[in-house]
Write a protein that holds these residues in place. Structure first.
Motif, PDB file in Angstrom:
ATOM      1  N   THR A 422      32.135  43.564  34.649  1.00  0.00           N
ATOM      2  CA  THR A 422      32.715  42.439  35.358  1.00  0.00           C
ATOM      3  C   THR A 422      33.072  41.364  34.339  1.00  0.00           C
ATOM      4  O   THR A 422      32.268  41.027  33.474  1.00  0.00           O
ATOM      5  CB  THR A 422      31.727  41.876  36.390  1.00  0.00           C
ATOM      6  N   ALA A 461      35.765  36.607  38.300  1.00  0.00           N
ATOM      7  CA  ALA A 461      35.167  37.933  38.407  1.00  0.00           C
ATOM      8  C   ALA A 461      36.103  39.078  38.754  1.00  0.00           C
ATOM      9  O   ALA A 461      36.377  39.349  39.913  1.00  0.00           O
ATOM     10  CB  ALA A 461      34.030  37.876  39.409  1.00  0.00           C
ATOM     11  N   ARG A 463      36.682  43.283  38.062  1.00  0.00           N
ATOM     12  CA  ARG A 463      35.966  44.486  37.636  1.00  0.00           C
ATOM     13  C   ARG A 463      36.919  45.356  36.824  1.00  0.00           C
ATOM     14  O   ARG A 463      37.995  45.734  37.288  1.00  0.00           O
ATOM     15  CB  ARG A 463      35.429  45.248  38.842  1.00  0.00           C
TER      16      ARG A 463
END
Length: 754
Positions: A422, A461, A463
């Motif tokens: 992340t 954030a 991924r």
């Protein structure tokens, strides 16, 4: 018959390789070229004369780095001369690049042998042995690497100065690798002991004083072999040439019928004899934990730079591998890249080599030799920095060229790791077409050269897939918003932290998920507490001798540590400023402190709202103080029945359980992480910039025979100038440290730590 049963001493004649110390680094390289020329001439003389006895000249090339330099500067005829001597058993090459420190991670170890096969082909030989001298230990993964290379034996001849050998000393043993396989190993005496005993210079002293003492010691420890190996170098010392007189000394000694017999030998001959007795040798499993590497704290900034260099080279290699998988490698770029990669790796490894500077660096810190050697040494870290920045930039930019883009795309993010991660980041104001780059724009790879700007946006954030990439659009960026306050208590969904407004650091860290306090209130130091340490007896004429003093005798082996050395430790006197900032990504607490021994101490704690780690950063300025001192970051953790393990390069080591007997138990060199846990819960600690740690207490110089951990006190050992030679007497300027802490529930799993 000797009391110990030793019939023959094998003398391994070599030049000890210090890249610096006695001479400036560029001079050392050429001196070793000359030394090998002289050794070749002496070996040829005896070979051509038909002399093949114990006194025949035989030369061991201790490190491949000096051999490579010689090969680069020698004619084909000279190479053929060396090749003939190797074939005739008059010269031998050993496998190690140089005398290395535990700063090498496993990838560095692997790459340090890159040229070994080429050397073997050039000289028509197979390298079967490896040796390191001076240094006090090596990381455990080295054993498996040497076995895979076909090495049959590995020897260490330590320097006892501020050090310690395995017990007993000497010891031939099977060193069991993490894989369970084993390699013959030798825990030898100091590489200078043979000269100290009089071999090569004073037959009477050796016969009447030294050998009887050594013979009794070998008998006392039940030494199992009929042969003993001693390394020997020129009387001039480190970085010395071949000794023409050694053969004559051996010839006269043996002619008188003296015991034991002396033989000038090569490592391969030694290991063949050891192998004949291998069934009677002990199996020892564990890390050969080093004593010497605390000296890297004398150059904390460059050590941190080089650790960042290593990560950038990993990124560059991963991007290159991704390009190869896409079949987009450009041959001209490949040629240039390999040359740059080789130069960067050379600089990376030679910063982590064991020689830091001049032999007068502490007693004469402003001497021209001291300054020149430091500049040469530091240049390795800075050259690797420059080249790793270039290689990482080029690799990711080239990869970005092959990813389709849309007008709204802002950034290309690449994950070089084999697991999902992340990512969140504050980013500056930008021009998207320059940040991303156009596939048709030959200047696109220069976008990182733009002048840094203040953060204006946040990228929240995202991924990233394992060994994959993603593209960030402008709509995924949010304008930066922040507010400032000065509260003592900071709280997130997971944690509640109470900061000390008088002396700095964190007084309380409550983990809501674990339902427990994580800071030990009885440790005497706050969490992320700055500690300045110095020798309390300032008036002592030579205070470093309060830490270590030369032992009375090398036989039986003794250590010079002064475990009762007087220490004074102080924390900050006051908090000058305390600020809490709430922004798009989390909470950052900054404290500016008045602290002893340093200037401009600033500490930051960051609690992200997208992850559960706590990040602790500190920076300060060291002064030009040359009196012995050290700095630490204290992290007292309240973990009952705490246990620890740490990373030595892809391999976890549990102190005591995974250590060879006699290896250092006072402090440890950590590669990327360590863990403190008890089976019910624990805390992962990432330490990307600062490798040295002490555990449980301030333990430098204690010379512990066994390791035990009574409490969860982690001491990040940031700086010290405790060495009395070679390392720096001071390091004025900026020092930065960086740690991340991630609590977890349940048992420790090494996979998660990596």
């Amino acid at each position: 018959m000797t009391a110990s049963g030793v019939e023959t001493i094998y003398l391994i004649h070599h030049s000890h390789t210090d890249i610096g110390y006695t001479h400036d680094q560029p001079v050392v390289w050429d001196l070793h070229r000359r030394f090998l020329d002289e050794a070749i001439a002496l070996a040829e003389r005896d070979l051509d004369a038909g002399r093949d006895g114990d006194d025949a000249f035989r030369w061991t090339i201790e490190t491949t780095s000096v051999l490579e330099y010689w090969l680069q500067h020698s004619s084909s005829r000279e190479v053929e001369r060396l090749k003939r001597l190797v074939s005739a058993g008059r010269a031998e090459v050993t496998a190690m690049l140089c005398n290395i420190t535990p700063l090498y991670d496993t990838a560095q170890l692997l790459r340090s042998f890159n040229r070994l096969r080429t050397i073997e082909q050039t000289l028509g030989t197979t390298v079967c042995s490896a040796m390191n001298s001076d240094v006090n230990g090596e990381n455990w993964p080295l054993v498996d690497i040497l076995i895979d290379l076909g090495i049959q034996g590995f020897s260490m001849a330590i320097n006892t100065h501020f050090g310690g050998a395995l017990q007993p000393q000497p010891l031939a043993f099977h060193w069991q690798a993490p894989s369970g396989r084993s390699l013959l190993a030798w825990n030898g005496f100091s590489y200078g002991l043979a000269r100290e005993m009089g071999i090569g210079r004073d037959a009477r002293a050796f016969a009447e004083e030294w050998w009887p003492r050594l013979d009794r010691w070998l008998a006392e420890i039940h030494y199992p072999l009929p042969v003993l190996m001693l390394q020997i170098f020129h009387p001039s010392g480190d970085n010395g040439s071949a000794d023409e007189a050694l053969g004559g000394f051996i010839r006269e000694w043996n002619a008188r019928g003296e015991k034991p017999r002396l033989r000038m030998a090569l490592p391969d001959e030694w290991w063949q004899v050891v192998d004949m007795h291998a069934d009677h040798l002990p199996i020892c499993r564990g890390d050969w934990t080093d004593y010497w590497n605390f000296g890297c704290g004398s150059s904390a900034r460059e050590t941190a730079i080089n650790r960042a260099n290593r990560e950038r080279l990993f990124l560059a290699d991963s991007a290159h591998a991704a390009l190869r998988s896409l079949h987009h490698e450009r041959p001209p770029t490949q040629t240039s890249r390999e040359a740059l990669r080789s130069a960067a790796q050379h600089a990376l490894n030679f910063w982590d080599e064991h020689t830091w500077g001049a032999n007068i660096s502490v007693r004469e810190p402003y001497h021209e030799d001291t300054l020149a050697q430091w500049i040469h040494k530091a240049s390795y870290a800075h050259q690797a920095r420059s080249l790793s920045l270039l290689l990482a930039r080029d690799g990711v930019a080239e990869l970005a060229r092959h990813i389709s883009r849309e007008p709204d795309d802002a950034f290309f993010l690449f994950n070089p790791l084999p697991w999902e991660r992340t990512v969140a980041q504050l980013v500056p104001d930008f021009a998207p077409e320059r940040q991303y780059g156009r596939a048709s724009d030959p200047t696109a790879s220069r976008h990182w050269q733009d002048r840094p700007r203040q953060p204006a946006y946040s990228m929240h954030a995202l991924r990233l897939p394992a060994f994959g990439y993603t593209v960030v659009t402008r709509h995924q960026l949010a304008p930066l918003r922040s507010t400032r306050s000065a509260e003592d208590v900071v709280e997130t969904d997971r944690y509640r932290l109470v900061f000390d407004r008088e002396r700095g650091g964190i007084r309380s860290w409550f983990d809501k998920a674990l339902a427990r306090e994580l800071v030990d209130p009885h440790a005497g130091w706050p969490f992320h507490g700055f500690v300045h340490e110095r020798i309390a007896e300032e008036a002592h004429p030579y205070p470093r001798r309060l830490l270590w003093s030369p032992p009375g005798s090398a036989i039986p082996p003794q250590r010079g540590w002064r475990s009762d050395w007087p220490a004074e430790r102080r924390g900050p006197a006051a908090v000058l400023e305390h600020t809490v900032e709430h922004n798009n990504l989390g909470i950052r607490v900054t404290q500016r402190l008045a602290a002893p021994g340093v200037d401009n101490l600033i500490q930051e704690v960051f609690l992200p709202d997208f992850a559960n780690y706590v990040e602790c950063r500190s920076r300060w300025e060291m002064t030009d103080q040359t009196a012995p001192e050290a700095t630490y970051l204290a992290f007292p953790l309240d973990i009952p029945n705490v246990r620890c393990c740490f990373d030595v390069g892809g391999q976890a080591v549990v102190p005591e359980r995974d250590q060879l007997r006699g290896a250092c138990r006072d402090y440890f060199t950590v590669q990327r992480w360590l863990d403190l846990s008890n089976g019910l819960f624990g805390i992962f600690v990432a330490s990307p910039t600062t490798p040295m740690v002490q555990l449980g207490d301030f333990t430098f110089g204690k010379n512990h025979e066994q390791f035990s951990l009574a409490r969860g006190l982690l001491l990040g050992w940031a700086t010290n100038n405790y060495w009395e030679t070679n390392f720096r007497a001071h390091q004025p300027g900026l020092v930065e440290t960086y740690y991340r802490f991630l609590p977890y529930s349940g048992a420790f799993f090494e996979h998660d730590a990596h």
